[in-house]
Enzyme design. Structure first.
Site, PDB file in Angstrom:
ATOM      1  N   ARG A  53     -25.283 -11.620  39.101  1.00 49.33           N
ATOM      2  CA  ARG A  53     -24.233 -12.190  39.954  1.00 49.33           C
ATOM      3  C   ARG A  53     -24.057 -11.390  41.239  1.00 49.33           C
ATOM      4  O   ARG A  53     -23.706 -11.936  42.282  1.00 49.33           O
ATOM      5  CB  ARG A  53     -22.907 -12.230  39.196  1.00 49.33           C
ATOM      6  CG  ARG A  53     -22.878 -13.229  38.047  1.00 49.33           C
ATOM      7  CD  ARG A  53     -21.457 -13.525  37.610  1.00 49.33           C
ATOM      8  NE  ARG A  53     -20.739 -12.338  37.180  1.00 49.33           N
ATOM      9  CZ  ARG A  53     -20.740 -11.896  35.933  1.00 49.33           C
ATOM     10  NH1 ARG A  53     -21.449 -12.515  34.993  1.00 49.33           N
ATOM     11  NH2 ARG A  53     -20.047 -10.824  35.604  1.00 49.33           N
ATOM     12  N   HIS A  88     -19.002   0.483  21.540  1.00 50.71           N
ATOM     13  CA  HIS A  88     -19.356   1.888  21.718  1.00 50.71           C
ATOM     14  C   HIS A  88     -20.207   2.335  20.540  1.00 50.71           C
ATOM     15  O   HIS A  88     -20.488   1.565  19.616  1.00 50.71           O
ATOM     16  CB  HIS A  88     -18.106   2.757  21.863  1.00 50.71           C
ATOM     17  CG  HIS A  88     -17.489   2.693  23.225  1.00 50.71           C
ATOM     18  ND1 HIS A  88     -18.121   3.162  24.356  1.00 50.71           N
ATOM     19  CD2 HIS A  88     -16.293   2.199  23.645  1.00 50.71           C
ATOM     20  CE1 HIS A  88     -17.354   2.968  25.414  1.00 50.71           C
ATOM     21  NE2 HIS A  88     -16.242   2.381  25.003  1.00 50.71           N
ATOM     22  N   ASN A  91     -19.580   1.277  16.944  1.00 53.90           N
ATOM     23  CA  ASN A  91     -19.798  -0.143  16.658  1.00 53.90           C
ATOM     24  C   ASN A  91     -21.271  -0.438  16.381  1.00 53.90           C
ATOM     25  O   ASN A  91     -21.600  -1.215  15.478  1.00 53.90           O
ATOM     26  CB  ASN A  91     -19.333  -1.002  17.829  1.00 53.90           C
ATOM     27  CG  ASN A  91     -17.903  -0.738  18.226  1.00 53.90           C
ATOM     28  OD1 ASN A  91     -17.625  -0.385  19.369  1.00 53.90           O
ATOM     29  ND2 ASN A  91     -16.961  -0.887  17.298  1.00 53.90           N
ATOM     30  N   ASP A 119     -25.923   5.988  20.919  1.00 54.48           N
ATOM     31  CA  ASP A 119     -26.082   6.117  22.366  1.00 54.48           C
ATOM     32  C   ASP A 119     -27.293   6.972  22.719  1.00 54.48           C
ATOM     33  O   ASP A 119     -28.069   6.642  23.627  1.00 54.48           O
ATOM     34  CB  ASP A 119     -24.826   6.730  22.991  1.00 54.48           C
ATOM     35  CG  ASP A 119     -23.677   5.740  23.057  1.00 54.48           C
ATOM     36  OD1 ASP A 119     -23.898   4.543  22.824  1.00 54.48           O
ATOM     37  OD2 ASP A 119     -22.546   6.176  23.327  1.00 54.48           O
TER      38      ASP A 119
END
Length: 357
Positions: A53, A88, A91, A119
């Site tokens: 976008r 995060h 999750n 992560d």
């Protein structure tokens, strides 16, 4: 909302040059695309669809740079029913089965991990490996690639040993469900007399036998994988380990092929002689915070004997949004171009650009 990370985080910017760009400003977007036209790799971590976008997505950049490796990192991937979910580390570990197969807390629920495993490994290392593979492929094709890195997918890969076992045999993994999740006493943690802890991972029969003999538990050598004997073995191990302090046990057992190691605290490990001998720590210096130590370049390959890193202040960073905060003056498009030319290599590719919101 944290915009500027703590001065010590992410290697304190070692080996990095940071640019802040207002991508909503016409000049900022133009400056980013100029950078992208001569960059090897772009990594972005906006929500799926945002860079498209904004007009800075893969297709936009590829028009300027056919060899670009463009990596989009997100929690659940660029498509699929969870693509728009916020999330995060915890999750992603949850949906991948990692938490379910982990140990249990006092309330019976899955214990929280002590590090951002998803992560770091399922996201960061996943992206790094994919990027390196794309760069290698580019050597033969001359073309870049778009990489859709999902942290949840990466966490799923970390759990593949358990998942593939279930898919092949129907055996359902879970906490203490197999040898690697604590089913047997040979793979567990034990308290010592001083209130500290030892990790025991004597999987191989020879190592388990060495451990049993050292603890005076010879009667259990032949019962390592006997389910009916596990609580009795654990009870004897617990009793034995409580007779001495942690470091006494480490001195006695660690070098005797028993697969025993201390559960170290952070203050302990930063002064650990083994890590220091491996040169895993480096020095850095901040103009206001002074000197401090940090984890150095520990992954295999880079030299570990690195010079003291001078940490840049926020005001030292180049800001490409039409405002140069380092000198507090407005600059136009021509000024932005001049700053780009002075701050970045004039020819060839500039390496990796990390794009964050």
């Amino acid at each position: 909302v944290q915009i500027q990370p703590p001065f010590y985080s992410y290697g304190a910017g070692r080996g990095m040059k940071r640019l802040r760009i207002d991508l909503k400003a016409r000049e900022g977007k133009a400056a980013f695309l100029r950078l992208a036209s001569r960059t090897d790799v772009i990594i972005e971590s906006f929500r799926p669809g945002v860079v498209v976008r904004m007009g800075i997505g893969y297709d936009d950049v590829r028009k300027l740079n056919q060899s670009i490796v463009y990596c989009s990192t997100s929690g659940y991937g660029q498509d699929g029913p969870r693509a728009k979910w916020a999330g995060h580390d915890l999750n992603y570990l949850a949906v991948s089965g990692y938490l379910h197969c982990s140990g249990r807390g006092a309330d019976g629920g899955p214990a929280l991990p002590g590090a951002t495993i998803a992560d770091s490994a399922a996201g960061g290392m996943h992206a790094a490996i994919a990027i390196l593979a794309a760069l290698l492929q580019r050597k033969s094709t001359g073309l870049g690639e778009y990489l859709d890195v999902s942290v949840a997918d990466g966490a799923l890969q970390l759990m593949s040993l358990h998942i593939d076992r279930y898919l092949a045999t129907g055996e359902e993994p879970g906490p203490r469900g197999d040898i690697l999740t604590g089913r047997y006493a040979c793979y567990d943690v034990y308290a010592t007399r001083d209130g500290k802890w030892l990790s025991v991972a004597a999987i191989e029969p020879a190592f388990f036998a060495n451990l049993c003999r050292a603890l005076g538990c010879d009667q259990w050598i032949a019962k390592q994988l006997d389910d009916a004997s596990q609580e009795a073995i654990r009870a004897d191990f617990r009793h034995a380990f409580l007779e001495k302090d942690r470091d006494q046990w480490v001195a006695e057992l660690a070098s005797k092929d028993t697969c025993v190691a201390p559960v170290a605290t952070i203050p302990e490990l930063v002064d650990d002689s083994a890590f220091i001998a491996r040169s895993v720590f480096a020095n850095a210096e901040h103009g206001k915070r002074g000197r401090f130590r940090q984890v150095g370049p520990v992954l295999a390959g880079p030299k570990r004997d690195v010079p003291t890193h001078r940490v840049a202040d926020a005001a030292d960073q180049l800001v490409l949004d039409g405002v140069d905060v380092a000198v507090g003056q407005r600059v136009g498009a021509q000024g932005l171009e001049q700053r780009l030319q002075s701050e970045l290599p004039p020819d060839g590719h500039d390496g990796i650009a990390r794009l964050v919101g």
